[in-house]
Design a protein around this motif. Structure first.
Motif, mmCIF file in Angstrom:
data_model
loop_
_atom_site.group_PDB
_atom_site.id
_atom_site.type_symbol
_atom_site.label_atom_id
_atom_site.label_comp_id
_atom_site.label_asym_id
_atom_site.label_seq_id
_atom_site.Cartn_x
_atom_site.Cartn_y
_atom_site.Cartn_z
ATOM 1 N N GLN A 38 30.792 12.056 6.666
ATOM 2 C CA GLN A 38 31.315 12.982 5.766
ATOM 3 C C GLN A 38 32.975 13.238 5.738
ATOM 4 O OE1 GLN A 38 28.946 13.834 7.878
ATOM 5 N NE2 GLN A 38 27.280 15.026 6.993
ATOM 6 N N PHE A 39 33.551 12.796 6.960
ATOM 7 C CA PHE A 39 34.831 12.764 7.015
ATOM 8 C C PHE A 39 35.497 11.340 6.692
ATOM 9 C CE2 PHE A 39 33.059 16.410 9.456
ATOM 10 C CZ PHE A 39 33.480 17.325 8.903
ATOM 11 N N SER A 40 34.814 10.307 6.385
ATOM 12 C CA SER A 40 35.300 9.077 6.179
ATOM 13 C C SER A 40 36.310 9.201 4.783
ATOM 14 C CB SER A 40 34.377 7.966 6.066
ATOM 15 O OG SER A 40 33.628 8.274 5.056
ATOM 16 N N LEU A 41 37.078 8.160 4.890
ATOM 17 C CA LEU A 41 37.917 8.249 3.421
ATOM 18 C C LEU A 41 36.923 7.833 2.268
ATOM 19 C CD1 LEU A 41 41.004 6.129 4.729
ATOM 20 C CD2 LEU A 41 40.846 8.500 4.449
ATOM 21 N N ARG A 42 36.006 6.856 2.567
ATOM 22 C CA ARG A 42 35.200 6.578 1.114
ATOM 23 C C ARG A 42 34.322 7.829 0.761
ATOM 24 N NH1 ARG A 42 34.020 1.149 3.498
ATOM 25 N NH2 ARG A 42 35.059 -0.323 1.883
ATOM 26 N N ALA A 43 33.940 8.701 1.571
ATOM 27 C CA ALA A 43 33.122 10.020 1.434
ATOM 28 C C ALA A 43 34.172 11.062 0.662
ATOM 29 C CB ALA A 43 32.785 10.637 2.652
ATOM 30 N N SER A 44 35.325 11.091 1.403
ATOM 31 C CA SER A 44 36.227 12.112 0.776
ATOM 32 C C SER A 44 37.066 11.539 -0.661
ATOM 33 C CB SER A 44 37.485 12.094 1.759
ATOM 34 O OG SER A 44 36.842 12.707 3.088
ATOM 35 N N PHE A 45 37.216 10.667 -0.655
ATOM 36 C CA PHE A 45 38.136 10.208 -1.959
ATOM 37 C C PHE A 45 37.730 8.856 -2.791
ATOM 38 C CE2 PHE A 45 41.135 11.004 1.610
ATOM 39 C CZ PHE A 45 41.386 12.445 1.147
ATOM 40 N N ALA A 46 36.547 8.469 -2.525
ATOM 41 C CA ALA A 46 36.233 7.179 -3.126
ATOM 42 C C ALA A 46 35.365 7.491 -4.211
ATOM 43 C CB ALA A 46 35.291 6.187 -2.178
ATOM 44 N N HIS B 284 34.046 4.661 -6.283
ATOM 45 C CA HIS B 284 33.072 3.454 -6.046
ATOM 46 C C HIS B 284 33.292 2.815 -4.819
ATOM 47 C CE1 HIS B 284 36.606 0.855 -7.110
ATOM 48 N NE2 HIS B 284 36.993 1.719 -7.878
ATOM 49 N N SER B 285 32.423 1.925 -4.629
ATOM 50 C CA SER B 285 32.347 1.238 -3.341
ATOM 51 C C SER B 285 33.718 0.525 -2.960
ATOM 52 C CB SER B 285 31.098 0.229 -3.150
ATOM 53 O OG SER B 285 31.360 -0.574 -4.171
#
Length: 362
Positions: free
Chosen positions: A146-154, A156-157
């Motif tokens: 949940q605290f990864s960059l993809r979970a926070s701001f992405a 799309h993949s």
């Protein structure tokens, strides 16, 4: 079974000679994220006699370290690449990198994809950055990271890319930063042929650039402004984990400013005086730029140049006002339209299509 790395080293050194030990790559899954163990030979024999390596930078020779020596080796600073299309979250991403103790040693905007490229440096950098970015699948990222960059701001993949292995990181650094990084030299950078202490030599080539200011009927008050963050704003203050620059940029973006270009660079010593004149910088502050990198932003917003400070003050809460009171005077910019254009030409050779203005090379 040895219980600690220290105990393992003592037992191994007592029971085996260095040449009797061989590494098993299958048992080292993280080896892909690390450079090979190596050290440089202390001296070289030449026709002229014995010379230290520091005297012969073009003739450095590297040899592999043994397992026992590598166990005693200190952690090594590595560099890796982070590419993101989420330009509107630049300040927050910069804060997250600082919170995870990465040092940013290169930043710029790509011409073709309009993405921001970070080069970051840290111990165990490649693996650590991959963990921060999170898994490629967004559902998995949001459920288990949940605290990864993809979970926070992405969105799309492909919103984020990080170098997956050490060899890829070397290739990526050379691709995105062929002229070098804004950091001191390291053994691995020297071995891989990555230049260090990069100085941006294209500063003040404004005579070869023509700034084209275009009208925007839907937003007639739209303006661009160049903001310079001095080197002292790029490092955290005492007892702080975040730099003033990352906090200020996050606040600036919350005030509806759009970042249309960005670059981390070191100003050549010969260009310090023209820079001082253009930005009206006093002598003491200008000397802090010598051989040290600064961060440059080109921002776009209605009344961006004419009301830059007033907009920040108007949107600020109590904490942001304290930040502005401490550092607002250190952000270098101008309220004059022509001066802003000259400042942008001084540092940048292009502006993306989403910017209302354009740069042409004559």
């Amino acid at each position: 079974m040895s219980e600690t790395p220290e105990h393992a080293y003592k037992l191994a050194s007592l029971l085996f000679f260095e040449k009797e030990l061989y590494s098993d790559e299958i048992m080292r899954p993280k080896q892909l994220h690390l450079p090979p163990p190596r050290t440089h030979v202390n001296s070289i024999i030449s026709k002229e006699g014995r010379h230290h390596l520091s005297d012969l930078p073009d003739r450095l020779v590297y040899q592999s370290e043994g397992i026992l020596k590598s166990m005693l080796a200190p952690p090594r600073l590595l560099a890796s690449i982070l590419v993101t299309s989420q330009v509107n979250h630049f300040g927050k991403i910069l804060k997250r990198l600082e919170q995870e103790e990465f040092t940013v040693v290169g930043v710029h905007l790509t011409r073709d994809t309009d993405s921001i490229v970070f080069c970051v440096q840290a111990e165990n950098c490649i693996y650590k950055l991959l963990q921060l970015v999170g898994p490629r699948d967004l559902k998995e990222a949001k459920s288990s990271h949940q605290f990864s960059l993809r979970a926070s701001f992405a969105t799309h993949s492909d919103s984020f890319y990080a170098s997956p292995t050490y060899n890829d990181s070397v290739t990526d650094v050379k691709r995105y930063f062929p002229d070098g990084l804004c950091c001191a030299n390291t053994l691995d950078m020297q071995a891989e042929g990555i230049p260090h202490s990069y100085i941006y030599e294209l500063v003040n080539t404004a005579s070869a650039r023509r700034y084209v200011s275009r009208s925007y009927p839907l937003k007639p008050l739209l303006q661009t402004v160049c903001v310079v963050f001095p080197p002292d704003l790029l490092r955290p203050a005492k007892h702080m984990r975040l730099s003033p620059a990352s906090q200020l940029i996050t606040m600036i973006q919350s005030c509806q400013f759009e970042i249309v270009n960005v670059r981390l660079l070191t100003i050549p010593t010969l260009q310090i005086q023209p820079f001082r004149t253009l930005f009206k910088v006093h002598y003491e502050l200008s000397q802090t730029f010598v051989n040290r990198p600064c961060l440059l932003l080109v921002l776009q917003r209605e009344n961006a140049a004419s009301c830059f400070s007033q907009i920040l003050q108007g949107y600020s809460n109590t904490n942001n006002r304290k930040l502005l009171d401490s550092y607002d005077h250190m952000m270098l910019t101008s309220t004059n339209k022509q001066t802003c254009e000259n400042q942008i030409k001084f540092f940048f050779d292009f502006l993306p299509d989403r910017c209302k203005d354009q740069m042409e090379i004559q």
